[in-house]
Design a protein around this motif. Structure first.
Motif, PDB file in Angstrom:
ATOM      1  N   MET A 113      44.934  59.087  38.466  1.00 47.09           N
ATOM      2  CA  MET A 113      44.728  57.767  38.708  1.00 47.09           C
ATOM      3  C   MET A 113      45.279  56.692  37.796  1.00 47.09           C
ATOM      4  O   MET A 113      45.164  57.171  36.718  1.00 47.09           O
ATOM      5  N   THR A 114      45.681  55.972  37.936  1.00 47.61           N
ATOM      6  CA  THR A 114      46.275  54.542  36.875  1.00 47.61           C
ATOM      7  C   THR A 114      44.858  54.628  36.344  1.00 47.61           C
ATOM      8  O   THR A 114      44.253  54.391  36.440  1.00 47.61           O
ATOM      9  N   ALA A 115      45.351  53.816  35.157  1.00 45.52           N
ATOM     10  CA  ALA A 115      44.541  52.514  34.129  1.00 45.52           C
ATOM     11  C   ALA A 115      43.973  51.758  34.848  1.00 45.52           C
ATOM     12  O   ALA A 115      42.485  51.335  34.538  1.00 45.52           O
ATOM     13  N   GLN A 116      45.050  51.065  35.178  1.00 42.78           N
ATOM     14  CA  GLN A 116      44.391  49.663  36.054  1.00 42.78           C
ATOM     15  C   GLN A 116      42.987  50.449  36.679  1.00 42.78           C
ATOM     16  O   GLN A 116      42.107  49.480  36.970  1.00 42.78           O
ATOM     17  N   GLU A 117      43.397  51.145  37.950  1.00 45.61           N
ATOM     18  CA  GLU A 117      42.386  51.384  38.735  1.00 45.61           C
ATOM     19  C   GLU A 117      40.805  52.282  37.773  1.00 45.61           C
ATOM     20  O   GLU A 117      39.778  51.783  38.570  1.00 45.61           O
ATOM     21  N   GLN A 118      41.219  52.920  36.768  1.00 50.56           N
ATOM     22  CA  GLN A 118      39.888  53.189  36.213  1.00 50.56           C
ATOM     23  C   GLN A 118      39.099  52.172  35.469  1.00 50.56           C
ATOM     24  O   GLN A 118      38.286  52.358  35.873  1.00 50.56           O
ATOM     25  N   LEU A 119      39.871  51.256  34.886  1.00 50.38           N
ATOM     26  CA  LEU A 119      39.209  49.920  34.278  1.00 50.38           C
ATOM     27  C   LEU A 119      38.690  49.261  35.837  1.00 50.38           C
ATOM     28  O   LEU A 119      37.374  48.826  35.006  1.00 50.38           O
ATOM     29  N   GLU A 120      39.310  49.005  36.452  1.00 48.26           N
ATOM     30  CA  GLU A 120      38.813  48.316  37.529  1.00 48.26           C
ATOM     31  C   GLU A 120      37.225  48.839  38.326  1.00 48.26           C
ATOM     32  O   GLU A 120      36.491  48.338  39.018  1.00 48.26           O
ATOM     33  N   ARG A 121      37.452  50.345  38.633  1.00 51.22           N
ATOM     34  CA  ARG A 121      36.186  51.160  38.673  1.00 51.22           C
ATOM     35  C   ARG A 121      35.044  50.714  37.637  1.00 51.22           C
ATOM     36  O   ARG A 121      33.351  50.785  37.879  1.00 51.22           O
ATOM     37  N   ALA A 122      35.287  50.868  36.486  1.00 45.46           N
ATOM     38  CA  ALA A 122      34.713  51.179  35.340  1.00 45.46           C
ATOM     39  C   ALA A 122      33.700  49.116  35.430  1.00 45.46           C
ATOM     40  O   ALA A 122      32.869  49.023  34.574  1.00 45.46           O
ATOM     41  N   PHE A 123      34.564  48.094  35.303  1.00 45.70           N
ATOM     42  CA  PHE A 123      33.870  47.137  35.703  1.00 45.70           C
ATOM     43  C   PHE A 123      34.587  46.123  36.926  1.00 45.70           C
ATOM     44  O   PHE A 123      35.345  45.453  36.900  1.00 45.70           O
ATOM     45  N   PRO A 124      33.972  46.215  37.786  1.00 48.89           N
ATOM     46  CA  PRO A 124      33.824  45.929  38.965  1.00 48.89           C
ATOM     47  C   PRO A 124      34.030  44.038  39.600  1.00 48.89           C
ATOM     48  O   PRO A 124      34.323  44.062  39.329  1.00 48.89           O
ATOM     49  N   GLY A 125      33.360  43.996  38.611  1.00 46.58           N
ATOM     50  CA  GLY A 125      33.256  42.290  38.524  1.00 46.58           C
ATOM     51  C   GLY A 125      34.302  41.390  38.504  1.00 46.58           C
ATOM     52  O   GLY A 125      34.275  40.600  37.909  1.00 46.58           O
ATOM     53  N   LEU A 126      35.416  42.199  37.111  1.00 52.46           N
ATOM     54  CA  LEU A 126      36.310  41.677  36.313  1.00 52.46           C
ATOM     55  C   LEU A 126      37.879  41.781  37.519  1.00 52.46           C
ATOM     56  O   LEU A 126      37.858  42.232  38.286  1.00 52.46           O
ATOM     57  N   ASP A 127      38.153  40.656  37.038  1.00 50.43           N
ATOM     58  CA  ASP A 127      39.213  39.738  37.635  1.00 50.43           C
ATOM     59  C   ASP A 127      40.180  41.069  37.689  1.00 50.43           C
ATOM     60  O   ASP A 127      41.153  41.358  36.675  1.00 50.43           O
ATOM     61  N   SER A 128      41.123  41.447  38.372  1.00 43.73           N
ATOM     62  CA  SER A 128      42.615  42.161  38.135  1.00 43.73           C
ATOM     63  C   SER A 128      43.158  42.368  37.866  1.00 43.73           C
ATOM     64  O   SER A 128      44.074  42.904  36.754  1.00 43.73           O
ATOM     65  N   ALA A 129      43.843  40.728  38.121  1.00 43.42           N
ATOM     66  CA  ALA A 129      44.636  40.104  36.796  1.00 43.42           C
ATOM     67  C   ALA A 129      44.365  40.559  34.990  1.00 43.42           C
ATOM     68  O   ALA A 129      45.331  40.943  34.647  1.00 43.42           O
ATOM     69  N   LEU A 130      42.885  40.158  35.050  1.00 43.18           N
ATOM     70  CA  LEU A 130      42.784  40.228  33.888  1.00 43.18           C
ATOM     71  C   LEU A 130      42.534  41.424  33.121  1.00 43.18           C
ATOM     72  O   LEU A 130      43.355  41.616  32.557  1.00 43.18           O
ATOM     73  N   ILE A 131      42.042  42.416  33.604  1.00 40.60           N
ATOM     74  CA  ILE A 131      42.417  43.993  33.260  1.00 40.60           C
ATOM     75  C   ILE A 131      43.792  44.195  33.214  1.00 40.60           C
ATOM     76  O   ILE A 131      43.952  44.488  31.986  1.00 40.60           O
ATOM     77  N   ALA A 132      44.904  43.641  34.222  1.00 38.74           N
ATOM     78  CA  ALA A 132      46.603  43.721  34.229  1.00 38.74           C
ATOM     79  C   ALA A 132      46.688  42.968  32.870  1.00 38.74           C
ATOM     80  O   ALA A 132      48.098  43.502  32.587  1.00 38.74           O
ATOM     81  N   ALA A 133      46.212  41.889  32.606  1.00 39.89           N
ATOM     82  CA  ALA A 133      46.384  41.357  31.652  1.00 39.89           C
ATOM     83  C   ALA A 133      46.253  42.327  30.015  1.00 39.89           C
ATOM     84  O   ALA A 133      47.559  41.816  28.913  1.00 39.89           O
TER      85      ALA A 133
END
Length: 171
Positions: A130-150
């Motif tokens: 899993m990419t770092a982006q995917e790991q963090l999106e699963r850990a923080f489902p309420g956050l916007d993926s653009a914020l996680i990417a930034a």
């Protein structure tokens, strides 16, 4: 054989091949407005017709012929580049077809379009890594993926990025 430079003058009726029609050898008739080539040229002297179109002279046309009449296949009019079919040669010119037969192109735009490259992932890599982006999106489902990417741009380590995201969620 194309007409020599010395036989061309203003208002001379001619048959030319336009640049866009070079692959097919389609001829266009008109009257010369300007001669653009200084001397003889193996593929025809370049001229500007009175209507503004530019092309290479393939044949002289008698003044009694209509401007819209196409040359007959029996006339000594050759397709553009027709000289032994070497470099720049065109097959299927006026002299190769029956009277009244239309020129048919055997190629289409689809012949030049390359198929898109397939973007199929290997099954093993997509299911186990899993990419770092995917790991963090699963850990923080309420956050916007653009914020996680930034945040991943500033904190490339998943551990560091996760700490920043936890601080955002708590605060």
């Amino acid at each position: 054989m194309v007409p020599p430079h010395h036989s061309l003058h203003r208002n001379t009726p001619v048959l030319i091949v336009l640049k866009a029609d070079q692959p097919t050898g389609k001829l266009t008739s008109g009257l010369i407005a300007d001669i653009l080539t200084r001397g003889n040229h193996p593929r025809g002297v370049k001229v500007r017709l009175q209507d503004g179109r530019i092309g290479r002279v393939q044949a002289l046309r008698s003044s009694s012929e209509s401007l819209t009449r196409a040359p007959l296949p029996t006339e000594e009019v050759r397709a553009y580049g027709e000289k032994g079919k070497g470099k720049g040669g065109v097959s299927g010119g006026c002299h190769d077809r029956e009277e009244g037969a239309a020129v048919q192109s055997t190629t289409s735009l689809g012949d030049y379009v390359k198929p898109a490259k397939s973007r199929v992932r290997e099954a093993a890599s997509s299911s186990t890594v899993m990419t770092a982006q995917e790991q963090l999106e699963r850990a923080f489902p309420g956050l916007d993926s653009a914020l996680i990417a930034a945040i991943l741009v500033d904190y490339p380590s998943v551990h560091d990025a996760q700490g920043v995201l936890e601080a955002l969620c708590v605060g």
